[in-house]
Write an enzyme that holds these catalytic residues in place. Sequence first.
Site, PDB file in Angstrom:
ATOM      1  N   GLU A 115      14.951  19.281  -0.386  1.00 18.55           N
ATOM      2  CA  GLU A 115      13.741  18.848  -1.571  1.00 18.55           C
ATOM      3  C   GLU A 115      13.136  17.532  -1.042  1.00 18.55           C
ATOM      4  O   GLU A 115      12.664  17.149  -2.282  1.00 18.55           O
ATOM      5  CB  GLU A 115      14.855  18.691  -2.591  1.00 18.55           C
ATOM      6  CG  GLU A 115      16.250  19.735  -2.850  1.00 18.55           C
ATOM      7  CD  GLU A 115      17.297  19.898  -4.167  1.00 18.55           C
ATOM      8  OE1 GLU A 115      15.873  19.756  -5.241  1.00 18.55           O
ATOM      9  OE2 GLU A 115      18.209  19.433  -3.685  1.00 18.55           O
ATOM     10  N   SER A 167      17.306  22.472  -6.413  1.00 16.54           N
ATOM     11  CA  SER A 167      16.080  23.853  -6.720  1.00 16.54           C
ATOM     12  C   SER A 167      16.644  24.934  -6.188  1.00 16.54           C
ATOM     13  O   SER A 167      15.643  25.388  -5.037  1.00 16.54           O
ATOM     14  CB  SER A 167      15.351  22.896  -5.939  1.00 16.54           C
ATOM     15  OG  SER A 167      14.660  21.567  -6.014  1.00 16.54           O
ATOM     16  N   TYR A 225       8.883  26.126  -7.866  1.00 17.62           N
ATOM     17  CA  TYR A 225       7.406  25.102  -7.819  1.00 17.62           C
ATOM     18  C   TYR A 225       5.863  25.216  -7.599  1.00 17.62           C
ATOM     19  O   TYR A 225       5.609  25.265  -7.318  1.00 17.62           O
ATOM     20  CB  TYR A 225       8.060  24.183  -6.412  1.00 17.62           C
ATOM     21  CG  TYR A 225       9.353  23.659  -7.162  1.00 17.62           C
ATOM     22  CD1 TYR A 225       9.457  22.402  -7.878  1.00 17.62           C
ATOM     23  CD2 TYR A 225      10.621  24.304  -6.040  1.00 17.62           C
ATOM     24  CE1 TYR A 225      10.351  21.733  -8.486  1.00 17.62           C
ATOM     25  CE2 TYR A 225      12.048  23.632  -6.649  1.00 17.62           C
ATOM     26  CZ  TYR A 225      11.513  22.577  -7.509  1.00 17.62           C
ATOM     27  OH  TYR A 225      13.213  21.607  -8.223  1.00 17.62           O
ATOM     28  N   ARG A 255      20.505  16.736 -17.060  1.00 20.98           N
ATOM     29  CA  ARG A 255      20.029  18.007 -17.594  1.00 20.98           C
ATOM     30  C   ARG A 255      21.314  19.278 -17.543  1.00 20.98           C
ATOM     31  O   ARG A 255      21.290  19.609 -16.431  1.00 20.98           O
ATOM     32  CB  ARG A 255      18.357  18.468 -16.967  1.00 20.98           C
ATOM     33  CG  ARG A 255      17.714  20.385 -16.934  1.00 20.98           C
ATOM     34  CD  ARG A 255      17.010  20.308 -16.961  1.00 20.98           C
ATOM     35  NE  ARG A 255      17.431  20.718 -15.422  1.00 20.98           N
ATOM     36  CZ  ARG A 255      16.848  20.975 -13.842  1.00 20.98           C
ATOM     37  NH1 ARG A 255      15.938  20.357 -13.593  1.00 20.98           N
ATOM     38  NH2 ARG A 255      17.183  21.475 -12.874  1.00 20.98           N
ATOM     39  N   ASP A 291      21.882  23.434 -16.931  1.00 18.84           N
ATOM     40  CA  ASP A 291      21.115  24.008 -17.005  1.00 18.84           C
ATOM     41  C   ASP A 291      22.434  25.294 -17.666  1.00 18.84           C
ATOM     42  O   ASP A 291      23.719  25.822 -17.110  1.00 18.84           O
ATOM     43  CB  ASP A 291      20.763  24.802 -15.323  1.00 18.84           C
ATOM     44  CG  ASP A 291      20.198  23.528 -14.913  1.00 18.84           C
ATOM     45  OD1 ASP A 291      19.202  22.998 -15.544  1.00 18.84           O
ATOM     46  OD2 ASP A 291      19.705  23.548 -13.590  1.00 18.84           O
ATOM     47  N   GLU A 331      25.184  24.407 -13.919  1.00 17.59           N
ATOM     48  CA  GLU A 331      25.477  22.805 -12.774  1.00 17.59           C
ATOM     49  C   GLU A 331      24.546  22.108 -14.463  1.00 17.59           C
ATOM     50  O   GLU A 331      23.910  22.236 -14.943  1.00 17.59           O
ATOM     51  CB  GLU A 331      24.673  23.253 -12.212  1.00 17.59           C
ATOM     52  CG  GLU A 331      23.458  23.855 -11.918  1.00 17.59           C
ATOM     53  CD  GLU A 331      22.734  24.012 -10.763  1.00 17.59           C
ATOM     54  OE1 GLU A 331      22.123  22.965 -10.150  1.00 17.59           O
ATOM     55  OE2 GLU A 331      23.239  24.986 -10.021  1.00 17.59           O
ATOM     56  N   ASN A 385      22.523  18.404 -14.013  1.00 19.34           N
ATOM     57  CA  ASN A 385      21.649  17.840 -12.896  1.00 19.34           C
ATOM     58  C   ASN A 385      22.176  16.114 -12.982  1.00 19.34           C
ATOM     59  O   ASN A 385      21.521  15.956 -14.121  1.00 19.34           O
ATOM     60  CB  ASN A 385      20.414  17.902 -12.688  1.00 19.34           C
ATOM     61  CG  ASN A 385      20.244  19.707 -12.424  1.00 19.34           C
ATOM     62  OD1 ASN A 385      20.550  20.133 -10.891  1.00 19.34           O
ATOM     63  ND2 ASN A 385      20.661  20.436 -13.285  1.00 19.34           N
ATOM     64  N   GLY A 400      14.112  17.360 -11.755  1.00 22.48           N
ATOM     65  CA  GLY A 400      12.872  17.471 -11.246  1.00 22.48           C
ATOM     66  C   GLY A 400      11.897  16.907 -12.634  1.00 22.48           C
ATOM     67  O   GLY A 400      11.703  16.419 -13.727  1.00 22.48           O
TER      68      GLY A 400
END
Length: 323
Positions: free
Chosen positions: A22, A158, A227, A266, A268, A281, A283, A287
């Site tokens: 990443e 990602s 992205y 964060r 998800d 998950e 984080n 990002g």
Amino acid sequence: MPQNAAVIERTVAVLAGGLSHEREVSLRSGRRLATALRAAGADVREWDVDGALVTRLRSDPPDAVAIALHGGEGENGSVQAVLELLDVPFVGTPAQACRRAWDKPTAKAELAGAGLDTPDWVALPHATFRALGAQAVLDAMVDRLGLPLMVKPDQGGSALGAQVVTARSELPAAMVSCLAYSDTVLAERFVRGTEVAVTVVDDGTVRALPAVEIDARGGVYDYTARYTPGTVSFHCPARLDDDTLSRLEETALAAHHLLGLRDVSRTDAVVDSDGRIQVLEVNVSPGITETSLLPMSVRAAGMELGRLYSSLVERAIARSRFT
């Protein structure tokens, strides 16, 4: 420190890049974070994470470090452990908790043990497929978890190496793709519903920011969708009823505390057809690119990215004075 307080004459090193899969995404996050911090009054240095990092930190120590690394050493606690060894204040989660959150099966087990819903799963290393026969193990996996499945590396971000499998015949190729990024495969039941992301920040008050609803045109929020501008529609706050939004906030805060995370995280998740919140998950280094979710939540909360991170920098410096 209040969120609207600016960093004054602080030197902040933004760490980005590194050697993970990443790297390019991390560099984009680093550039955006550096720009935001400069606008808030910080003296920012943009440092790649390479063999010169420890020397830089020793010879020209910043007041604090802001981590914009994704994947690998940036989220598994390695860089954080080095910063702790050097007594360098940094924004983000301590090394030990990073390791716990980075390993998806470990994190899922902790969350499930605390009563949070997460899709049923199994995690198996490559060696198990070789030793017991790949097809036999895959058949047992489908028999137990059903189809469709989400197959992804047990570590990483990602959505690299992640793939939705709708038929048994697709599993071998999905496994090969997954094993290119990790030696262990995590297979979990694919949950259909509304995909959301909830950012938690602690700049003096621990709170969840408005949830982002993710509407991917292809139905899956994969690496390309994440992205490539224009491939996903985002709604912040998410188009969900107040009760569901409140439960999402509670879930993200619970995950943040259970895993021992700090400053920013964060979560998800998917809200399924029955209204259940299924955590996918968590984080530790969300990002910050132009298509990332954290900046959307920050903006929806009426905050500025640079001022938020300036407050987090001040908290990191204050922590170092009492350790």
